[in-house]
Design a protein around this motif. Structure first.
Motif, PDB file in Angstrom:
ATOM      1  N   SER A 135       0.828  -1.202   0.000  1.00 20.52           N
ATOM      2  CA  SER A 135       0.000   0.000   0.000  1.00 20.52           C
ATOM      3  C   SER A 135       0.867   1.259   0.000  1.00 20.52           C
ATOM      4  CB  SER A 135      -0.932   0.008   1.218  1.00 20.52           C
ATOM      5  OG  SER A 135      -0.160  -0.078   2.412  1.00 20.52           O
ATOM      6  N   ILE A 136       1.992   1.193   0.714  1.00 19.41           N
ATOM      7  CA  ILE A 136       2.973   2.286   0.684  1.00 19.41           C
ATOM      8  C   ILE A 136       4.285   1.692   0.232  1.00 19.41           C
ATOM      9  CG2 ILE A 136       4.127   4.095   1.998  1.00 19.41           C
ATOM     10  CD1 ILE A 136       1.869   4.033   3.975  1.00 19.41           C
ATOM     11  N   GLN A 137       4.676   2.004  -1.010  1.00 16.97           N
ATOM     12  CA  GLN A 137       5.854   1.370  -1.607  1.00 16.97           C
ATOM     13  C   GLN A 137       7.104   1.557  -0.759  1.00 16.97           C
ATOM     14  OE1 GLN A 137       6.633   2.639  -5.577  1.00 16.97           O
ATOM     15  NE2 GLN A 137       8.072   0.996  -6.022  1.00 16.97           N
ATOM     16  N   GLY A 138       7.811   0.459  -0.524  1.00 20.02           N
ATOM     17  CA  GLY A 138       9.055   0.501   0.212  1.00 20.02           C
ATOM     18  C   GLY A 138       8.905   0.510   1.715  1.00 20.02           C
ATOM     19  N   THR A 139       7.664   0.435   2.230  1.00 16.75           N
ATOM     20  CA  THR A 139       7.458   0.466   3.678  1.00 16.75           C
ATOM     21  C   THR A 139       7.640  -0.922   4.272  1.00 16.75           C
ATOM     22  OG1 THR A 139       5.920   2.317   3.518  1.00 16.75           O
ATOM     23  CG2 THR A 139       5.834   0.983   5.528  1.00 16.75           C
ATOM     24  N   VAL A 140       8.560  -1.066   5.200  1.00 17.55           N
ATOM     25  CA  VAL A 140       8.782  -2.310   5.917  1.00 17.55           C
ATOM     26  C   VAL A 140       8.762  -1.992   7.411  1.00 17.55           C
ATOM     27  CG1 VAL A 140      10.347  -4.241   6.342  1.00 17.55           C
ATOM     28  CG2 VAL A 140      10.190  -3.250   4.050  1.00 17.55           C
ATOM     29  N   ARG A 141       7.897  -2.685   8.137  1.00 25.81           N
ATOM     30  CA  ARG A 141       7.757  -2.445   9.575  1.00 25.81           C
ATOM     31  C   ARG A 141       8.322  -3.637  10.331  1.00 25.81           C
ATOM     32  NH1 ARG A 141       3.811  -4.183  12.932  1.00 25.81           N
ATOM     33  NH2 ARG A 141       3.534  -3.076  14.905  1.00 25.81           N
ATOM     34  N   THR A 142       9.220  -3.370  11.276  1.00 28.18           N
ATOM     35  CA  THR A 142       9.840  -4.427  12.062  1.00 28.18           C
ATOM     36  C   THR A 142       9.531  -4.202  13.538  1.00 28.18           C
ATOM     37  OG1 THR A 142      11.649  -4.536  10.460  1.00 28.18           O
ATOM     38  CG2 THR A 142      11.988  -5.646  12.558  1.00 28.18           C
TER      39      THR A 142
END
Length: 545
Positions: free
Chosen positions: A413-420
């Motif tokens: 949905s948001i390109q390049g967003t990675v949540r850790t």
């Protein structure tokens, strides 16, 4: 004793090396450090080639150098143009340096094939250029490009080019092994012949394409050259230049008839700062250190073999050609599967361990076992200290892991967003601490969650942070199931320590290295809290079950 001039061209020739780039502020900082080290001449750059070099000379003119003289670098005038009308000459004069270094063609092959002028016109270009610059009250050094190749092709013409520079008033003739293909015996023979033919002091400028630039420089000096040119750490085009660090160290420590970096006080005080200078240039250029670099590398005085360590414990001269302190370096003892009991004894500071042969053997056996599984303790001094404590039964951790969990969520949905996000549950004393934190990646999230769990009990943890994180695949043939080794470097602002972890799972390997870093810091900075666990952690991979 003969005083040998050191001419540093890190900021010009060194910057031509692949991956080397100095900003204007970098160049000014390096120039100041070279001056502090006692370098005689600093070549700042080629003012006509780019605005940065022109700005450098403008800014550098405001610096009061203590020992060094600044040099601007340029080429002979263009063909068909008088030197007084050549833009290159004007740029060199506008640099306002006391010395101008002019490079000219000295090989008949390069004159006719590359430059495309007659042999006589090239001689006129050299003489006219040097004459004009000296008439403007500048001291001129002449760099005889491709001199040794030119000599072997046509020695008579190469000598003519030197005499053209002498006619113009050059005060130094620098013989250049530009292609780096000449060997030390040839260098010595040719320099000896040139010394018989000219009465102007000679310098030597060698490239390292045959890996003998330093040897060539020393041979030339022994044969009569009074000036050595090179770059810090040997950086430069293709295979680099002669390394000023090694040239200076050899002249000072190995050849008693020479003096270098004297600061005008008659002592080689600059030698003691060579390691510091080397690393400063690496850091400024954003380059990795070369561990095996002579004199100043981190491995230059590192001892790993058990027989070697046993010998240096009796006399450091047994496996060291000079004392590391002479060049500002330090001795290191490494532990590995090649180690003997002497390595272990040299690495530990606790007297009860040093004098316990059985315990030393136990630690050595454990090191050998773990290295066979992919562990490495050479850069993991903190993990090694903890290993000794575990083997001695004196390991009292400030916390124990109950469990941890790491979630990584990637959304389109948001390109390049990675949540850790990491969750850590640990036991501190009799209290279970359970915290969650987000991070830029798994290790950062684990670090943040562990800090949250410990912060209230150990508030001084805020002084500790990670400096470096590295991952290496150990058995690559296993593909995605390969074991990995994670190395972490940490600091508290005063000390730096390394830890290591190994696992088939990169997150687990990271946790092991990260946890060791926290354990080491807490063990050396505070007493265990009330009710802290006093038993050894049974399932840590550094202890055989």
């Amino acid at each position: 004793m003969r005083t040998i001039e050191i001419y540093d061209t890190t900021l010009r020739d060194g910057s031509q090396g692949e991956g080397v780039n100095f900003s204007l502020e970098d160049k000014l900082a390096v120039a100041s450090r070279l001056d502090e080290a006692g370098v005689d001449y600093i070549e700042g750059g080629y003012p006509l080639s780019n605005p940065k070099d022109a700005q450098f000379f403008e800014r550098a003119s405001l610096i009061k150098f203590q020992t060094a003289q600044l040099c601007a670098f340029g080429m002979t005038r263009r063909r068909g143009v008088k030197a007084s009308q050549d833009p290159g000459m004007k740029a060199l004069l506008n640099s306002n340096t006391p010395i101008i270094t002019i490079v000219g063609k000295t090989s008949s092959f390069h004159v006719e094939t590359v430059l495309g002028v007659s042999l006589d016109e090239n001689l006129e270009m050299i003489s006219d250029t040097v004459t004009y610059l000296t008439s403007e009250s500048r001291n001129v050094f002449y760099d005889a490009e491709h001199f040794f190749d030119g000599w072997k092709l046509d020695a008579a013409y190469s000598l003519q080019t030197l005499r053209a520079a002498i006619k113009g008033g050059a005060t130094r003739l620098i013989l250049c092994d530009t292609n780096g293909g000449t060997l030390p015996t040839e260098i010595a023979s040719i320099v000896t012949e040139v010394c018989k033919s000219v009465d102007v002091p000679l310098g030597i400028h060698c490239h390292n394409d045959c890996d003998v630039a330093v040897a060539n420089t020393l041979s030339a000096i022994n044969a009569g050259c009074v000036q050595a040119q090179g770059t810090i750490n040997g950086i430069g085009e293709r295979c680099g230049n002669a390394d000023v660090i090694s040239v200076v160290a050899n002249l000072s420590l190995k050849l008693s008839e020479f003096k270098v970096l004297t600061h005008g006080h008659g002592t080689d005080s600059g030698i003691k700062h060579l390691t510091e200078l080397s690393r400063f240039v690496y850091e400024t250029a954003n380059m990795s250190y070369r561990p095996g670099q002579a004199f100043v590398g981190s491995s230059a005085f590192a001892h790993k073999g058990g027989m070697h360590v046993h010998a240096i414990a009796k006399s450091t001269k047994s496996y060291e050609h000079v004392s590391p302190e002479l060049v500002g370096n330090s001795r290191r003892v490494l532990v590995s599967e090649l180690s003997g009991r002497s390595n272990i004894a040299a690495m530990v500071s606790r007297p009860d361990v040093k004098n316990d042969r059985n315990l030393l053997d136990k630690v050595l056996q454990e090191v050998c076992r773990l290295e066979n599984e992919g562990w490495q303790f050479e850069a993991a001094d903190a993990s090694f200290d903890l290993l000794v404590d575990r083997c001695a039964g004196t390991y009292h951790p400030q916390f124990e892991k109950v469990s941890y969990n790491v979630d990584v969520e990637s959304s389109d949905s948001i390109q390049g967003t990675v949540r850790t996000e990491a969750t850590v549950k640990i036991l501190v004393g009799n209290t279970v601490r359970h915290e969650v934190a987000e991070g830029d990646g798994p290790v950062n999230a684990l670090d943040a969650a562990l800090r949250k769990a410990l912060a209230l009990i150990f508030p001084h943890l805020k002084t500790m942070h990670l400096l470096d994180y590295k991952v290496r695949v150990i058995n690559a043939q296993e593909g995605t199931a390969a074991r990995v080794r994670v190395s972490i470097q940490s600091t508290d602002g005063e000390r730096v320590w390394g830890t290591v972890g190994v696992s088939e799972n990169v997150i687990e390997a990271s946790w092991l290295a990260l946890a060791d870093s926290f354990h080491f810091f807490l063990a050396t900075n505070c007493e265990p809290p009330h009710g802290a666990p006093s038993h050894e952690v049974q399932h840590h991979p550094s202890v055989k079950s």
